[in-house]
Design an enzyme around this catalytic site. Sequence first.
Site, PDB file in Angstrom:
ATOM      1  N   GLU A  27       0.849  -1.192   0.000  1.00 50.87           N
ATOM      2  CA  GLU A  27       0.000   0.000   0.000  1.00 50.87           C
ATOM      3  C   GLU A  27       0.883   1.239   0.000  1.00 50.87           C
ATOM      4  O   GLU A  27       1.986   1.237   0.569  1.00 50.87           O
ATOM      5  CB  GLU A  27      -0.902  -0.005   1.245  1.00 50.87           C
ATOM      6  CG  GLU A  27      -1.741   1.267   1.363  1.00 50.87           C
ATOM      7  CD  GLU A  27      -2.881   1.192   2.366  1.00 50.87           C
ATOM      8  OE1 GLU A  27      -2.977   0.194   3.100  1.00 50.87           O
ATOM      9  OE2 GLU A  27      -3.697   2.140   2.393  1.00 50.87           O
ATOM     10  N   ASN A  72      -6.771   1.688   2.560  1.00 57.34           N
ATOM     11  CA  ASN A  72      -7.500   2.946   2.708  1.00 57.34           C
ATOM     12  C   ASN A  72      -7.024   3.982   1.689  1.00 57.34           C
ATOM     13  O   ASN A  72      -7.798   4.828   1.255  1.00 57.34           O
ATOM     14  CB  ASN A  72      -7.308   3.497   4.129  1.00 57.34           C
ATOM     15  CG  ASN A  72      -7.918   2.595   5.190  1.00 57.34           C
ATOM     16  OD1 ASN A  72      -8.718   1.713   4.886  1.00 57.34           O
ATOM     17  ND2 ASN A  72      -7.550   2.800   6.439  1.00 57.34           N
ATOM     18  N   ASN A 172     -12.090  -0.765  -1.315  1.00 56.91           N
ATOM     19  CA  ASN A 172     -11.488  -1.250  -0.061  1.00 56.91           C
ATOM     20  C   ASN A 172     -12.324  -0.811   1.138  1.00 56.91           C
ATOM     21  O   ASN A 172     -12.662   0.375   1.269  1.00 56.91           O
ATOM     22  CB  ASN A 172     -10.074  -0.664   0.085  1.00 56.91           C
ATOM     23  CG  ASN A 172      -9.425  -1.068   1.402  1.00 56.91           C
ATOM     24  OD1 ASN A 172      -9.058  -2.229   1.569  1.00 56.91           O
ATOM     25  ND2 ASN A 172      -9.301  -0.143   2.335  1.00 56.91           N
ATOM     26  N   GLU A 173     -12.673  -1.739   1.991  1.00 56.35           N
ATOM     27  CA  GLU A 173     -13.291  -1.473   3.317  1.00 56.35           C
ATOM     28  C   GLU A 173     -14.333  -0.358   3.276  1.00 56.35           C
ATOM     29  O   GLU A 173     -14.342   0.521   4.153  1.00 56.35           O
ATOM     30  CB  GLU A 173     -12.195  -1.162   4.349  1.00 56.35           C
ATOM     31  CG  GLU A 173     -11.345  -2.361   4.672  1.00 56.35           C
ATOM     32  CD  GLU A 173     -10.414  -2.177   5.888  1.00 56.35           C
ATOM     33  OE1 GLU A 173     -10.302  -1.073   6.420  1.00 56.35           O
ATOM     34  OE2 GLU A 173      -9.808  -3.195   6.293  1.00 56.35           O
ATOM     35  N   TYR A 244      -7.399  -8.295  11.668  1.00 59.69           N
ATOM     36  CA  TYR A 244      -6.138  -8.022  12.370  1.00 59.69           C
ATOM     37  C   TYR A 244      -6.330  -8.392  13.831  1.00 59.69           C
ATOM     38  O   TYR A 244      -7.380  -8.102  14.414  1.00 59.69           O
ATOM     39  CB  TYR A 244      -5.774  -6.539  12.267  1.00 59.69           C
ATOM     40  CG  TYR A 244      -5.430  -6.102  10.856  1.00 59.69           C
ATOM     41  CD1 TYR A 244      -4.203  -6.417  10.299  1.00 59.69           C
ATOM     42  CD2 TYR A 244      -6.338  -5.373  10.093  1.00 59.69           C
ATOM     43  CE1 TYR A 244      -3.871  -6.014   9.015  1.00 59.69           C
ATOM     44  CE2 TYR A 244      -6.020  -4.964   8.801  1.00 59.69           C
ATOM     45  CZ  TYR A 244      -4.788  -5.291   8.265  1.00 59.69           C
ATOM     46  OH  TYR A 244      -4.467  -4.891   6.992  1.00 59.69           O
ATOM     47  N   GLU A 292      -6.665  -9.005   3.576  1.00 55.44           N
ATOM     48  CA  GLU A 292      -5.831  -8.359   4.608  1.00 55.44           C
ATOM     49  C   GLU A 292      -5.929  -9.198   5.872  1.00 55.44           C
ATOM     50  O   GLU A 292      -7.035  -9.401   6.393  1.00 55.44           O
ATOM     51  CB  GLU A 292      -6.298  -6.926   4.911  1.00 55.44           C
ATOM     52  CG  GLU A 292      -5.936  -5.923   3.844  1.00 55.44           C
ATOM     53  CD  GLU A 292      -6.273  -4.486   4.230  1.00 55.44           C
ATOM     54  OE1 GLU A 292      -6.134  -4.137   5.417  1.00 55.44           O
ATOM     55  OE2 GLU A 292      -6.680  -3.732   3.325  1.00 55.44           O
ATOM     56  N   GLN A 354       1.283  -6.009   5.739  1.00 52.92           N
ATOM     57  CA  GLN A 354       1.651  -5.682   4.371  1.00 52.92           C
ATOM     58  C   GLN A 354       3.012  -6.317   4.105  1.00 52.92           C
ATOM     59  O   GLN A 354       3.455  -7.114   4.921  1.00 52.92           O
ATOM     60  CB  GLN A 354       1.677  -4.170   4.212  1.00 52.92           C
ATOM     61  CG  GLN A 354       0.294  -3.549   4.473  1.00 52.92           C
ATOM     62  CD  GLN A 354       0.234  -2.046   4.196  1.00 52.92           C
ATOM     63  OE1 GLN A 354       1.169  -1.429   3.729  1.00 52.92           O
ATOM     64  NE2 GLN A 354      -0.919  -1.444   4.512  1.00 52.92           N
TER      65      GLN A 354
HETATM   66  O1  AHR Z   1      -3.188  -2.501   6.209  1.00 46.82           O
HETATM   67  C1  AHR Z   1      -3.447  -1.276   6.854  1.00 46.82           C
HETATM   68  C2  AHR Z   1      -4.872  -0.780   6.670  1.00 46.82           C
HETATM   69  O2  AHR Z   1      -5.748  -1.640   7.356  1.00 46.82           O
HETATM   70  C3  AHR Z   1      -5.414  -0.778   5.261  1.00 46.82           C
HETATM   71  O3  AHR Z   1      -5.105   0.381   4.571  1.00 46.82           O
HETATM   72  C4  AHR Z   1      -6.893  -0.862   5.478  1.00 46.82           C
HETATM   73  O4  AHR Z   1      -7.563  -1.472   4.410  1.00 46.82           O
HETATM   74  C5  AHR Z   1      -7.031  -1.609   6.790  1.00 46.82           C
HETATM   75  O5  AHR Z   1      -7.902  -0.981   7.655  1.00 46.82           O
END
Ligand code: AHR
Length: 511
Positions: A27, A72, A172-173, A244, A292, A354
């Site tokens: 990213e 993001n 994305n999201e 996450y 992710e 990432q």
């Molecule tokens: O990977 C970091 C961020 O986490 C990404 O930009 C987003 O998609 C997620 O919230």
Amino acid sequence: MTTARITVDREFTIGSVPRRLFGSFVEHMGRCVYTGIYEPGHETADEKGFRRDVLELTKELGATVVRYPGGNFVSGYDWEDGVGPVDQRPRRLDGAWHTVETNAFGLHEFVDWSRLAGVEVMEAVNLGTRGVEAARELVEYANHPGGTALSDRRIANGAADPFDIKLWCLGNELDGPWQIGHKTATEYGRLATEAAKAMKFVDPTIELVAVGSSGRGMPTFGAWEHEVLTHAYDEVDYVSMHAYYQEHDGDATSFLATAVDMDAFIDEVVSTIDGVKAAGKHDKQVHISFDEWNVWYQTGLDTDDQPHNVSKGWVEHPRLIEDQYNVTDAVVVGTFLNSLLRHGDRVKIANQAQLVNVIAPIRSEQGGPAWRQTIFWPFARMAALAQGEILRTVVASDKIDTPKYGDADLVDVSSTWDEESGRLVFFLANRGLEEAADVELVLRGFAGGRVVRAELLAVPEGGDRFTANTEHAQDAVGLVPLAGVTVDDGRARLTLPALSWVVVELEVTAA
Ligand code: AHR
């Protein structure tokens, strides 16, 4: 000593290993691109400014597909800013991470880098501030051979051949209120459907990922996937998942069992997909792109300068979420990989987020070295060795009692069998903090058996579960040979030290 018996049968397979499970993510965030994969002037940089040291580590990691350019970031990004002569590209404010984006690196650079790294490109379009037209135009620019204004612009910009990008993310999201251009499920479901149609009109061979929930804890989780897929099922090939995890309040036991949550999350999305499929009388199968996932200390490692994971001033490539991973994190990442592989019949793509510096297996310093974090190792070994068929694993293990997830297996596992090479591989984790685990692998349908590889990641001598690799101790935690693995009479036996991740590769024949 705790114990576990794990049974596999050559006939009981889940499906072939989807090689796209070993994906990563680049990213425009923090130092992932700038001073990560790209740093003109670095002593290892090639003529295009790509850091060769990071490139070599990327190859060693074995990533198969890399998602780009966000995240993001993509929800406020104009792809046109990143193509054409570099000195004419605009400097822009990136609202997602409060950063100045120079646009020195863009689509052409990423495609060039991907070819050198030997990875497939997974490109995201901006469905935050932009929409159907920009998405359609980007596909035409990238994939149309020539003879139109957009494809001829690509050629004029130095790429005579189409990029031939097969895999595309529809934003994305967009379920997240933090996202630029956040939408309701209905708004997004309609937009994704129309963008998908327009993109496939330009190139019918592409595969599309619809945005799913940003996490299992989102208030709209479940309803979001249902609504989006009700609109878009016919047009898309995958729905995304993001997750996450981190250790909270020193509760290492729950943290080590977090893959239980990942398993449940995947099962819930599978059920939602199947519900929409049945209700809509669809024949085709939509799969999951878990694009992710990782350990991310969302509060613990933020400094006062970066309280919300964004830079304070408008600067170029600030340090953002450069989490330093320890032994515990590596074991947990090993169990996440197990969860993904065990669901390989439904999860066909997965991207660890990432690649470099930003919550990443690889770290680099500007003008300095690049090195492997602890979490590098389970990923690298699984990416290299998980070949052929995924085997169903039947586990009878002692349990750990976790505050968050109740009882969980102490020993976590996944396994693959590749008939061509005759390799049967087990990826194992001992979640116990104190005790070693005696493991018996019952190998049904296999004959013979020779240990080709047995490697261990555990607390190094003199260290503890928080030991990490740093710029000054780059190999503090790594893989070491695991002694004492035996194979006899259809059974393999080994002992996993407390808090460890182990890979065992056997050479066997089909019985
Ligand atoms: O990977 C970091 C961020 O986490 C990404 O930009 C987003 O998609 C997620 O919230």
